[in-house]
Enzyme design. Structure first.
Site, mmCIF file in Angstrom:
data_model
loop_
_atom_site.group_PDB
_atom_site.id
_atom_site.type_symbol
_atom_site.label_atom_id
_atom_site.label_comp_id
_atom_site.label_asym_id
_atom_site.label_seq_id
_atom_site.Cartn_x
_atom_site.Cartn_y
_atom_site.Cartn_z
ATOM 1 C CE1 TYR A 70 -4.308 1.606 1.099
ATOM 2 C CE2 TYR A 70 -2.682 3.314 1.526
ATOM 3 C CZ TYR A 70 -3.996 2.933 1.321
ATOM 4 O OH TYR A 70 -4.988 3.877 1.344
ATOM 5 C CE1 TYR B 38 4.425 2.768 1.807
ATOM 6 C CE2 TYR B 38 6.139 4.325 2.434
ATOM 7 C CZ TYR B 38 5.714 3.258 1.669
ATOM 8 O OH TYR B 38 6.577 2.680 0.758
#
Ligand code: NAP
Length: 290
Positions: A63, A127
């Site tokens: 991702y 992230y």
């Protein structure tokens, strides 16, 4: 002949490995992306690898939308961490050596000299946090692994800074680009080439013991402003690049101010010759144009 499974292979890095694979002798590849093989499903993974005798797994799936991850924590964690745990377990169960890609965002970005693999991590956003969790899960479950942290990836594929700057530079006469974030671009083609070299290296050395974490980017150091300026020169664009500061460019996730990676270990262990970031821009632009 080494049999290699590639996951997330429609992305930037996966696409570069796919291109190189067609010119590589002695390695066999199976390329998959979420449609063929969803790495968040342990059942799908076990079923897919059954009787295929894979020796290596290159995980390019992730991702990667840094800002969106701030609002979509669960999906980011599922793909960047939980799925990596699945891959670690799969590797143990099937005698596979996983090569997993991670990021410079595991560091705080408050350093002032190139980060070595041993330096403490302190990811600032979702992230980076979820990518670090993935690293830790892989380290804890599967001892024989390779983790490669990289930075500022670009290629002719997907979305990236080089392609954005190339297009904007054609349409605009002036652009403002951030000058106070320092790092190193990585041409995904060069990283892909190095990953294949690493596999060849491990494969021919039956006593290989240097599993663990490595850093890879192109050589050199620059700001996004420097990178954007070189892109315009290489593309012959008539666009003036002006400096702006991070505080004047709003985004959801905090970016590291300094994220240069020290590559001494990967160069030494795998005998890699890494090109400088400045000399690789034209290669990528020429591929995009043709
Ligand atoms: N891009 C950068 O600047 C950068 C910097 C440092 C490190 N890295 C790391 O480098 C690696 C490669 O990055 P990249 O830029 O090549 O990534 P990318 O272009 O975003 O490609 C990732 C691929 O993984 C796929 N994917 C997502 N979820 C999946 C799932 N559940 N199962 C299987 N595949 C799935 C994506 O499909 P969809 O597109 O359909 O979601 C996409 O094709 C990643 O680990 C990334 O964290 C990237």
């Amino acid at each position: 002949m080494a049999n290699i499974l590639v996951t997330g292979s429609n992305g930037q890095l996966g696409s570069e490995i796919r291109e190189l694979a067609s010119k590589t002798v002695g390695l066999t590849f199976t390329f998959t992306d979420i449609k063929e093989l969803d790495i968040t499903s342990p059942e799908a993974l076990s079923k897919f690898v059954k009787d295929k005798n894979f020796r290596y797994l290159i995980n390019c799936a992730a991702y990667t939308n840094v800002d969106k991850a701030e609002e979509d924590k669960d999906t980011a964690r599922l793909i960047n961490a939980t799925a990596v745990k699945n891959l670690a377990q799969l590797s143990i169960d099937n005698n596979i050596i996983p090569i997993h890609i991670s990021t410079d965002y595991v560091f705080s970005g408050e350093g002032f000299k190139p980060y070595t693999e041993n330096e403490s991590t302190d990811p600032q956003g979702i992230y980076g946090k979820t990518k670090f969790e993935g690293e830790e899960l892989l380290r804890n479950i599967c001892q024989k692994h390779i983790i490669i942290r990289t930075s500022w990836l670009y290629s002719p594929f997907g979305k990236n800074f080089l392609k954005t700057m190339l297009n904007l530079g054609r349409d605009k006469t002036e652009l403002g680009v951030i000058v106070d974030q320092i790092g190193t671009p990585t041409y995904a083609h060069d990283l892909a080439f190095s990953i294949l070299k690493i596999i060849e290296n491990i494969d021919k050395n039956k006593d290989f013991k240097d599993y663990g974490t490595y850093h890879y980017s192109n050589e050199g150091v620059c700001s996004w402003f420097d990178f954007a300026s070189e892109i315009q020169i290489a593309a012959n664009n008539n666009c003036k690049i002006n400096t702006i500061e991070s505080k004047d460019f709003e985004c959801l996730a905090k970016r590291p101010y300094y994220s240069v990676l020290n590559k001494s270990k990967i160069k030494h262990i795998f005998d890699l010759d890494i090109p400088h970031w400045r000399v690789r821009i034209s290669h990528c632009i020429n591929r995009i144009i043709s």
